[in-house]
Write a protein that holds these residues in place. Structure first.
Motif, PDB file in Angstrom:
ATOM      1  N   CYS A  90       7.173   7.429   3.262  1.00  0.00           N
ATOM      2  CA  CYS A  90       6.080   7.018   2.362  1.00  0.00           C
ATOM      3  C   CYS A  90       6.460   7.021   0.887  1.00  0.00           C
ATOM      4  CB  CYS A  90       4.878   7.951   2.521  1.00  0.00           C
ATOM      5  SG  CYS A  90       4.646   8.649   4.144  1.00  0.00           S
ATOM      6  N   LYS A 108       9.259   4.447  -0.099  1.00  0.00           N
ATOM      7  CA  LYS A 108       8.692   3.142   0.262  1.00  0.00           C
ATOM      8  C   LYS A 108       7.678   2.674  -0.766  1.00  0.00           C
ATOM      9  CE  LYS A 108       5.059   3.199   2.373  1.00  0.00           C
ATOM     10  NZ  LYS A 108       4.799   3.158   3.788  1.00  0.00           N
ATOM     11  N   LYS A 109       6.749   3.562  -1.152  1.00  0.00           N
ATOM     12  CA  LYS A 109       5.704   3.157  -2.102  1.00  0.00           C
ATOM     13  C   LYS A 109       6.315   2.888  -3.486  1.00  0.00           C
ATOM     14  CE  LYS A 109       1.280   2.764  -3.491  1.00  0.00           C
ATOM     15  NZ  LYS A 109       0.404   3.896  -3.734  1.00  0.00           N
ATOM     16  N   HIS A 135       7.994  -0.470  -3.218  1.00  0.00           N
ATOM     17  CA  HIS A 135       6.923  -1.468  -3.154  1.00  0.00           C
ATOM     18  C   HIS A 135       6.367  -1.708  -4.559  1.00  0.00           C
ATOM     19  CE1 HIS A 135       3.224  -3.465  -1.909  1.00  0.00           C
ATOM     20  NE2 HIS A 135       2.484  -2.476  -2.377  1.00  0.00           N
ATOM     21  N   GLN A 136       6.160  -0.630  -5.303  1.00  0.00           N
ATOM     22  CA  GLN A 136       5.672  -0.756  -6.680  1.00  0.00           C
ATOM     23  C   GLN A 136       6.664  -1.518  -7.558  1.00  0.00           C
ATOM     24  OE1 GLN A 136       2.981  -0.375  -8.203  1.00  0.00           O
ATOM     25  NE2 GLN A 136       3.520  -0.250 -10.373  1.00  0.00           N
ATOM     26  N   GLU A 170       7.040  -3.720   5.665  1.00  0.00           N
ATOM     27  CA  GLU A 170       7.057  -3.094   4.344  1.00  0.00           C
ATOM     28  C   GLU A 170       8.425  -3.238   3.689  1.00  0.00           C
ATOM     29  OE1 GLU A 170       3.646   0.391   4.758  1.00  0.00           O
ATOM     30  OE2 GLU A 170       5.730   0.887   5.239  1.00  0.00           O
ATOM     31  N   THR A 202      -2.999   2.580   5.475  1.00  0.00           N
ATOM     32  CA  THR A 202      -2.642   1.350   4.767  1.00  0.00           C
ATOM     33  C   THR A 202      -1.197   0.979   5.053  1.00  0.00           C
ATOM     34  OG1 THR A 202      -4.245   1.621   2.978  1.00  0.00           O
ATOM     35  CG2 THR A 202      -2.302   0.330   2.473  1.00  0.00           C
ATOM     36  N   PHE A 204       1.766  -1.078   3.437  1.00  0.00           N
ATOM     37  CA  PHE A 204       2.095  -1.557   2.094  1.00  0.00           C
ATOM     38  C   PHE A 204       2.984  -2.802   2.144  1.00  0.00           C
ATOM     39  CE2 PHE A 204       0.704   2.787   1.408  1.00  0.00           C
ATOM     40  CZ  PHE A 204      -0.151   2.626   0.324  1.00  0.00           C
ATOM     41  N   THR A 205       2.434  -3.823   2.774  1.00  0.00           N
ATOM     42  CA  THR A 205       3.044  -5.145   2.748  1.00  0.00           C
ATOM     43  C   THR A 205       2.810  -5.745   1.356  1.00  0.00           C
ATOM     44  OG1 THR A 205       1.031  -5.673   3.990  1.00  0.00           O
ATOM     45  CG2 THR A 205       3.097  -5.839   5.177  1.00  0.00           C
ATOM     46  N   GLU A 263      -1.387  -5.866   0.484  1.00  0.00           N
ATOM     47  CA  GLU A 263      -1.556  -4.641   1.261  1.00  0.00           C
ATOM     48  C   GLU A 263      -2.701  -4.739   2.262  1.00  0.00           C
ATOM     49  OE1 GLU A 263      -0.130  -2.154  -2.688  1.00  0.00           O
ATOM     50  OE2 GLU A 263      -2.084  -1.703  -1.789  1.00  0.00           O
ATOM     51  N   ASN A 269      -4.240  -2.968  -3.961  1.00  0.00           N
ATOM     52  CA  ASN A 269      -4.675  -1.564  -3.982  1.00  0.00           C
ATOM     53  C   ASN A 269      -5.416  -1.151  -2.708  1.00  0.00           C
ATOM     54  OD1 ASN A 269      -3.805  -1.181  -6.812  1.00  0.00           O
ATOM     55  ND2 ASN A 269      -5.499  -2.588  -7.238  1.00  0.00           N
ATOM     56  N   GLY A 295      -4.841   0.921  -0.325  1.00  0.00           N
ATOM     57  CA  GLY A 295      -4.976   2.353  -0.055  1.00  0.00           C
ATOM     58  C   GLY A 295      -6.127   2.961  -0.833  1.00  0.00           C
TER      59      GLY A 295
END
Length: 517
Positions: free
Chosen positions: A84, A87-88, A91-92, A224, A393, A395-396, A399, A464, A466
């Motif tokens: 997570c 990955k996040k 993704h950001q 993701e 969620t 995170f594609t 999202e 957004n 999540g």
């Protein structure tokens, strides 16, 4: 020696299945620890710290077996190190590229060539993860939990062997055990997969930019990772055997995939790889992938710099001596069946997290289960982990947040005639001035007609996700109905307000496109 309270035994159901005498007999022995937790991920850490704060003598054993590529990491489990968190952040990083493009439309002027440095991102992400690893060690020490970096394996029902990285073996005993070993990525079992391919365990600390990448699989990990790699500007192909996001709402999965496809991700559908060969070593090198059609048997070949396998994960239960402890495991998937108190068939051994049969594979679920288990064992609590209506969620690039039932499952359980599905496309205000992705975001709720139109499925595809889904998850815990959503005043202008104004039902066939605010 630990002295059990009556509440430790009665109300546990132990007396109902003949285990009470075993439990009492166990307490006549003297053990090194009240509790040994095997696994230092989110669930194991939560359970161990809570148990120690309740006055128990606790040990945590955690050991990361390196990947075939030699990747390893510190304390904290998959989520913190190779899940997570990185990955996040990646993704950001990809979202920021889109933000840069949007910025020009809103007056920001920058003429220089914009490029991305993989190594800078990787170093920043891994430095942050390193700080978390250290924080967990300090937290365990402050709670008086004995942390041992060693591989644990049962040798007897109350005894384990711990092997450290130098091969030194030490034995420990405990009155109770919690299994929290988590999962690791599955390989394909084809020539060249472990030799030349990577998994998500390797990607987040990969020392070089992966270049042209083939992602194998249709799991959320696959979408993701493929999504953010494409968002960084890389050439990405995702090879899919059958459907996207199995187990999730398929309409939402297809919409998320369609969005990726229109934003540069190539999908190779109904194919599986059969062989991976190295054409040229390097960082990255060049690989040749041979794949076969699942429909026609057609053979194709392609060249890539990196092949990322993301076809699912296997429970880490095979090599921890569960047979010596008598713990039953599902032989098909390595998962452990437990009762509603996370107790295995062996009364003094419990299991939490991703290794549980039929439960969510999510970090917050493992944390909640671990904490509540400790309180039931050591403070007389009766609160159990609730595995129903868990929000999550994916995170594609666009999202996808959900809570409750996918539409397919709702139809299966209640029948189409007893459901009303409200839905709408929408255009986030942030997308309007840059003039992109009009009516690509999508929201729907599945309502049970015979239960006051209670919302039994919540689905959102948009920015957004999540943050949006978390609040509605709480509302679903409270049994929210369509009428209550209708009487809730929305916050304008937001994406989430769409759930307070939805009027069009699927059964009506009405137009769901939105003109704007």
């Amino acid at each position: 020696m630990h002295v059990w309270k009556k509440s430790d035994l009665w109300g546990r159901g132990a007396h109902k299945d003949g285990h009470l005498q075993q439990l009492l007999a166990a307490e006549s022995e003297s053990y090194d620890y009240d509790l040994i937790v095997i696994g230092g991920g989110s669930g194991g850490l939560a359970c161990s710290k809570e148990s120690a704060s309740l006055g128990k003598k606790v040990m945590v054993l955690d050991y990361v077996v390196p990947t075939p590529k030699g990747t390893s990491w510190g304390l904290g489990g998959t989520c913190v190190n190779v899940g997570c968190i990185p990955k996040k952040l990646m993704h950001q990083t990809a979202l920021l590229r889109t933000a840069l493009q949007d910025a020009r439309s809103l007056g920001w002027e920058f003429s220089e060539q914009v490029s991305h440095n993989w190594e800078t991102m990787k170093t920043a992400v891994n430095n942050y993860i390193g700080s978390l690893n250290w924080g967990y060690r300090v937290s365990l020490r402050n709670k008086n939990v004995n942390y041992v970096n060693a591989y644990a394996e049962f040798v007897e029902p109350h005894k384990i062997k711990a092997t450290n990285k130098r091969g030194k073996e030490t034995f420990y005993t405990a009155a109770r055990f919690v299994l929290a070993t988590g999962e690791r990525p599955r390989y394909l079992g084809i020539p060249g997969d472990k030799e030349y391919c990577i998994t998500s365990d390797d990607l987040f600390s990969l020392p070089y930019c992966p270049g042209k990448t083939l992602v194998v699989g249709a799991s959320y990990v696959s979408l993701e990772c493929g999504g953010f790699l494409a968002g960084l500007g890389l050439d990405v192909t995702i090879m899919v055997r059958s459907i996207l996001l199995r187990g999730f709402d398929q309409e939402m999965a297809d919409r998320a995939g369609d969005y990726m496809e229109t934003h540069g991700v190539k999908f190779l559908r109904k194919f599986v790889p059969v062989k991976v060969e190295e054409l040229e070593p390097g960082t990255p090198g060049r690989l040749k992938v041979t794949a076969k059609s699942t429909e026609t048997g057609e053979i194709i070949e392609g060249e890539y710099n990196t092949v990322l396998i993301a076809v699912g994960r296997d429970a880490c239960t095979e090599k921890i001596g569960l047979d010596k402890a008598g713990v039953k495991v599902n032989p098909k998937n390595g998962k452990i069946p437990v009762n509603d108190e996370e107790q295995t068939n062996v009364p003094h051994i419990y299991a939490i997290g991703d290794i549980l049969e039929g439960k969510w594979e999510l970090t917050p679920v493992a944390i909640q289960a671990g904490r509540l288990l400790a309180r039931r064992l050591y403070s007389g609590s009766a609160t159990k982990c609730d595995y129903v209506n868990v929000p999550t969620t994916v995170f594609t690039p666009l999202e996808y947040g959900s809570c409750g039932l996918p539409e397919e499952k709702a139809v299966e359980l209640y029948g189409q005639e007893n459901l009303e599905v409200y839905h709408s496309l929408f255009w986030p205000l942030e997308f309007t001035v840059p003039n992109r992705d009009n009516n690509r975001s999508y929201a729907k709720i599945i309502c049970h007609k015979l239960d006051n139109e209670r919302v039994i499925g919540f689905h959102y595809l948009g920015p957004n996700a999540g943050e949006v889904t978390q609040g509605f998850g709480a509302a679903m815990k409270c049994g929210i109905t369509k009428e209550q959503l209708d009487t809730t005043i929305g916050i304008h202008p937001t994406c989430a307000e769409i759930f307070t104004t939805m009027e069009v039902t699927k059964s009506s066939g009405g137009d769901i496109t939105q003109a704007g605010c």
